[in-house]
Design a protein around this motif. Structure first.
Motif, mmCIF file in Angstrom:
data_model
loop_
_atom_site.group_PDB
_atom_site.id
_atom_site.type_symbol
_atom_site.label_atom_id
_atom_site.label_comp_id
_atom_site.label_asym_id
_atom_site.label_seq_id
_atom_site.Cartn_x
_atom_site.Cartn_y
_atom_site.Cartn_z
ATOM 1 N N VAL A 292 0.870 -1.158 0.028
ATOM 2 C CA VAL A 292 -0.042 0.031 -0.135
ATOM 3 C C VAL A 292 0.814 1.175 -0.039
ATOM 4 O O VAL A 292 1.942 1.097 0.373
ATOM 5 C CB VAL A 292 -1.015 0.027 1.230
ATOM 6 C CG1 VAL A 292 -2.091 -1.066 1.259
ATOM 7 C CG2 VAL A 292 0.107 -0.010 2.621
ATOM 8 N N THR A 293 0.280 2.340 -0.745
ATOM 9 C CA THR A 293 1.182 3.735 -0.295
ATOM 10 C C THR A 293 0.573 4.441 0.651
ATOM 11 O O THR A 293 -0.907 4.601 0.391
ATOM 12 C CB THR A 293 1.186 4.202 -1.880
ATOM 13 O OG1 THR A 293 1.921 3.243 -2.521
ATOM 14 C CG2 THR A 293 1.807 5.466 -1.931
ATOM 15 N N LYS A 294 1.103 4.903 1.535
ATOM 16 C CA LYS A 294 0.570 5.996 2.589
ATOM 17 C C LYS A 294 1.548 7.262 2.364
ATOM 18 O O LYS A 294 2.556 7.116 2.058
ATOM 19 C CB LYS A 294 0.581 5.366 3.892
ATOM 20 C CG LYS A 294 -0.503 4.411 4.182
ATOM 21 C CD LYS A 294 -0.480 3.930 5.569
ATOM 22 C CE LYS A 294 -1.565 2.996 5.750
ATOM 23 N NZ LYS A 294 -1.336 2.321 7.401
ATOM 24 N N VAL A 295 0.817 8.307 2.799
ATOM 25 C CA VAL A 295 1.466 9.630 3.168
ATOM 26 C C VAL A 295 1.907 9.709 4.728
ATOM 27 O O VAL A 295 1.068 9.516 5.467
ATOM 28 C CB VAL A 295 0.452 10.788 2.682
ATOM 29 C CG1 VAL A 295 1.202 11.942 3.048
ATOM 30 C CG2 VAL A 295 -0.019 10.677 1.284
ATOM 31 N N LEU A 296 3.351 9.602 4.661
ATOM 32 C CA LEU A 296 3.722 9.527 6.107
ATOM 33 C C LEU A 296 4.934 10.483 6.160
ATOM 34 O O LEU A 296 5.768 10.869 5.061
ATOM 35 C CB LEU A 296 4.394 8.102 5.955
ATOM 36 C CG LEU A 296 3.572 6.822 6.085
ATOM 37 C CD1 LEU A 296 4.458 5.391 6.253
ATOM 38 C CD2 LEU A 296 2.320 6.656 7.232
ATOM 39 N N THR A 297 5.031 10.980 7.477
ATOM 40 C CA THR A 297 6.298 11.385 7.705
ATOM 41 C C THR A 297 7.320 10.588 7.992
ATOM 42 O O THR A 297 7.188 9.371 8.131
ATOM 43 C CB THR A 297 5.960 12.629 9.005
ATOM 44 O OG1 THR A 297 5.826 11.359 10.422
ATOM 45 C CG2 THR A 297 4.848 13.121 9.397
ATOM 46 N N SER B 123 5.581 15.305 5.561
ATOM 47 C CA SER B 123 4.904 14.091 4.795
ATOM 48 C C SER B 123 5.123 13.972 3.174
ATOM 49 O O SER B 123 5.349 14.629 2.472
ATOM 50 C CB SER B 123 3.279 14.287 4.864
ATOM 51 O OG SER B 123 2.990 14.240 6.174
ATOM 52 N N GLU B 124 5.480 12.517 3.070
ATOM 53 C CA GLU B 124 5.646 12.055 1.586
ATOM 54 C C GLU B 124 4.923 10.909 1.212
ATOM 55 O O GLU B 124 4.762 10.029 2.309
ATOM 56 C CB GLU B 124 7.013 11.769 1.360
ATOM 57 C CG GLU B 124 8.051 12.989 1.564
ATOM 58 C CD GLU B 124 9.352 12.755 1.216
ATOM 59 O OE1 GLU B 124 10.231 13.788 0.603
ATOM 60 O OE2 GLU B 124 9.796 11.677 1.406
#
Ligand code: TPP
Ligand code: SF4
Lengths: 391, 295
Positions: A2-7, A175-176
């Motif tokens: 999965v792709t998540k926007v995370l720090t 976040s990226e």
């Protein structure tokens, strides 16, 4: 996947979740804190099996992780700046004991005066302790390298602890999008915990009693040899990881457009991304510039560096850390590798971004162009060192 | 828990060839730890005389698992082990074996942290009342008036009451012990081993080298400390304190031997004035009073 926007900090936490860790020790310090906050959520919500110890200091965090690791636990802790310095004595002890474990270091200025912004001196100050040291460029690399470090540190050719550094705020709180591999994929990638000996087995062992000089010197040399072995292991692990996830970081270094370059930019950490952009722009304007990203500082990628320098005119090193009274840390390592090159290479070290001083693309472009200008005008001008103070 | 000498293990846990001074109280203490817990113990040793006593790698004079660790870190290292015992399904008891300096000074935060978390381990402070390994410097447990190499005219501060401080952490078990009363110490260790959570045992360990007495008199001096009331043996379960037999009778002041009997055999007190002596006595009386408030 999965792709998540995370720090960056949450990317570390995800990596720890995937890495089948047994013990996490936690102590707060900005900008590291949200790592242990997120991990304590994971533990309390039973998303991971790890035990979490909320200890009374970073020194205790390292010491407790060490005790657990000696007895077969896969351990993790994280800190920054003053916390890292406070734990410094334990860093030596862990490496000297040849106990694999992983530490995240969210880089931050050391006081006084108090300052929470990123520079790399806290991290680089640990370079002599016998830990593998990687510094990540972006949040994806943070996640991937944390996982890779468990594999590398537990390889019998290595058996040393590893720390992953990354820039406070610039990555830790930015976040990226981050691809999170499937649990099964990481499970097969990370083998069961492996370590050279176990203090909680039935064997009556003693760890760390007095030793004579020759034995201690030999043990030091063994650590050094394992660091050398680690170079191949790091590359191998990176290749294997690529097969599973499609992502590779080139092992110890990443060469960005540096194959045919005349001018080589050398740096570590988050700002390498900016340097790559500036490099693209300069390339399109006819400058032969490339970027060598130092990914692992320990072991130091001597061979990669020597190779990359062997066909260039100038090397410009950006350091976000300095050994006061001497040079930037990467700069002095680079200089040590210029001896014996058949080409005469000009080296300039630039100490910049200290205490979080902003270094934007214009600054970087200006510094590079000035360097190229100086070399083109002056020919061989040897080694120079400059400070960029942002004003 | 009554223990008989005949029932104790005859295995040697401290082997001949160790490198302690003659008459060393720490080797005695370690031997008793072995007798009490045997091979179950995983001993964590910070810097101190007991690091040296083990001898030189690749051999060791201690026939138990021993982890040597940095001076301030022992409680934390043992805590780390305690916290993964279940998840890794490992047996054994983490036992910290730390000097008074490691316990009351540099490692005090680690100790307090482990106790507050109630980590499942036994912490033993082997108290020879100074930093002996570095050559007899004062610690916060050196008594008032004692000569050390950093208090050459006698220490001017009183020792602090670490056992009581630990009791006030509300840990499940706190006890004092003395190397002169091995059965008392061993039974306390055995009891501690049956209790879950943080157990603290403070072992009084007179040191001939540092206290300046004849090495043949270690046990005698340790006994005198109890007989004059300067060292009080007790245990506290669930922070309720009770005296244990060797000290019971000294609750009555008149049964105690004269303080001079204890002081005069130790070279470190040779310059003690009469005033100092009275102060010493007052200190003992006050300590008893304070202690009894917790019974
Ligand atoms: C951080 C640190 N500071 C100082 C020392 C030097 N040192 C080693 S042992 C010791 C004294 C130990 O005293 P104590 O804990 O009372 O144990 P003992 O030697 O009396 O058994 C000192 C100061 C050290 N090893 N580490
Ligand atoms: S100085 Fe005291 S405690 Fe240390 S080894 Fe000698 S007798 Fe034992």
């Amino acid at each position: 996947m999965v792709t998540k926007v995370l720090t960056g900090n949450y990317a570390v936490a995800e990596a720890v979740r995937l890495s089948n860790v047994d013990l996490i020790t936690a102590y707060p310090i900005t900008p590291q804190t949200t790592i242990v906050e997120r991990l304590s959520e994971f533990v309390d919500m039973k998303l991971i099996k790890a035990r979490l110890m909320r200890v009374e200091s970073e020194f205790a965090a390292l010491a407790a992780a060490y005790g657990a690791a000696l007895c077969g636990a896969r351990a993790f802790t994280a800190t920054s700046s003053h916390g890292l310095l406070f734990a410094h004595e334990m860093l030596w002890w862990v490496a000297g004991s040849r106990v694999p474990m992983v530490l995240a270091v969210v880089t931050r200025t050391v006081g006084p005066p108090w300052n929470i912004w990123s520079e790399h001196t806290d991290f680089m100050g640990q370079r002599d302790c016998g830990w593998l040291m990687a510094l990540a460029e972006n949040n994806q690399e943070i996640l991937d390298t944390t996982i890779q470090l468990y594999r590398i540190t537990e390889d019998e050719e290595v058996y040393l602890p590893g720390m992953l550094g990354f820039d406070g705020f610039l990555l830790s709180h930015t976040s990226e999008p981050v691809d999170i591999p499937d649990e099964d994929v990481i499970k097969s990638f990370l083998k069961p915990r492996s370590q050279p000996y176990n203090m909680c087995s039935d064997n009556i062992l003693t760890m760390g009693n007095l030793s004579n000089a020759e034995d201690v010197a030999t043990m030091r040399y063994d650590i050094h040899k394992s660091m050398e072995n680690a170079k191949e292991v790091i590359k191998e692990v990176d290749r294997e990881y690529e097969k599973l996830t499609g992502r590779s970081y080139g092992g110890l270094t990443e060469c960005y457009r540096c194959d045919d370059s005349k001018y080589l930019i050398v740096a570590m950490g988050g700002w390498v991304g900016t340097m790559k952009d500036v490099c693209d722009e300069l390339r399109s304007n006819g400058y032969d510039v490339g970027v060598l990203k130092v990914r692992f500082f320990r072991p130091f990628p001597e061979e990669d560096l020597t190779k990359a320098m062997s066909s260039v005119k100038g090397v410009l090193v950006f350091d976000k850390s300095v050994s006061l009274g001497s040079l930037g840390h990467i700069h002095s390592e680079v200089l040590a590798r210029t001896y014996g090159l058949s080409n005469k290479v000009v080296v300039r070290g630039v100490i910049a971004g200290l205490a979080g001083v902003d270094v934007n693309p214009n600054d970087i472009r200006g510094i590079i162009l000035k360097f190229i200008g100086d070399v083109e005008e002056g020919g061989y001008i040897g080694n120079t060192s400059e400070w960029f103070l942002g004003r | 828990m009554s223990i008989k000498i005949q029932g104790l293990s005859r295995d040697n846990y401290v082997l001949p060839g160790h490198t302690a001074c003659p008459g060393c109280p720490e080797t005695l203490g370690l031997r008793y730890v072995g007798m009490a817990l045997g091979k179950d113990s995983i001993i964590v040793v910070p810097a101190g005389c007991s690091t040296i006593i083990q001898g030189t790698l690749p051999k060791s004079s201690i026939a138990m698992r021993v982890i040597n660790v940095p001076f301030a870190s022992s409680a934390s290292v043992a805590s780390g082990i305690a916290n993964v015992k279940e998840i890794l399904k490992i047996g054994g008891i983490p036992v910290v074996w730390a000097g008074d300096g490691a316990t009351a000074d540099i490692g005090f935060a680690s100790l307090s942290g482990s106790a507050e978390r109630n980590d499942d381990l036994i912490y033993i402070c082997v108290d020879n009342e100074a930093y002996m390994n570095t050559g007899i410097q004062r610690s916060s447990l050196t008594p008032y008036g004692a000569w050390t190499s950093t208090t050459v005219t006698g220490k001017r501060e009183d020792r602090k009451e670490v056992p009581l401080i630990m009791l006030l952490h509300k840990i499940p078990y706190t006890a004092t012990a003395s190397i002169a009363f091995p059965l008392d110490f061993i039974s306390k260790l055995r009891k501690a081993a049956t209790i879950r959570g943080f157990k603290y045992i403070h072992l009084h360990a007179p040191c001939p080298t540092g206290w300046r007495f004849d090495p043949s008199k270690t046990v005698e001096v340790a006994k005198l400390a109890v007989e004059v009331g300067a060292w009080i043996l007790f245990e506290a379960e669930q922070h309720k304190l009770r005296l244990t037999p060797p000290s019971n009778i000294y609750l009555d002041k008149h049964k105690r031997k004269h303080i001079k009997d204890y002081i005069s055999v130790q070279g470190r007190f040779k310059d003690l004035s009469e005033d100092d002596l009275r102060r010493f006595e007052d200190f003992i009386n006050n300590t008893w009073e304070l202690l009894l408030k917790f019974t």
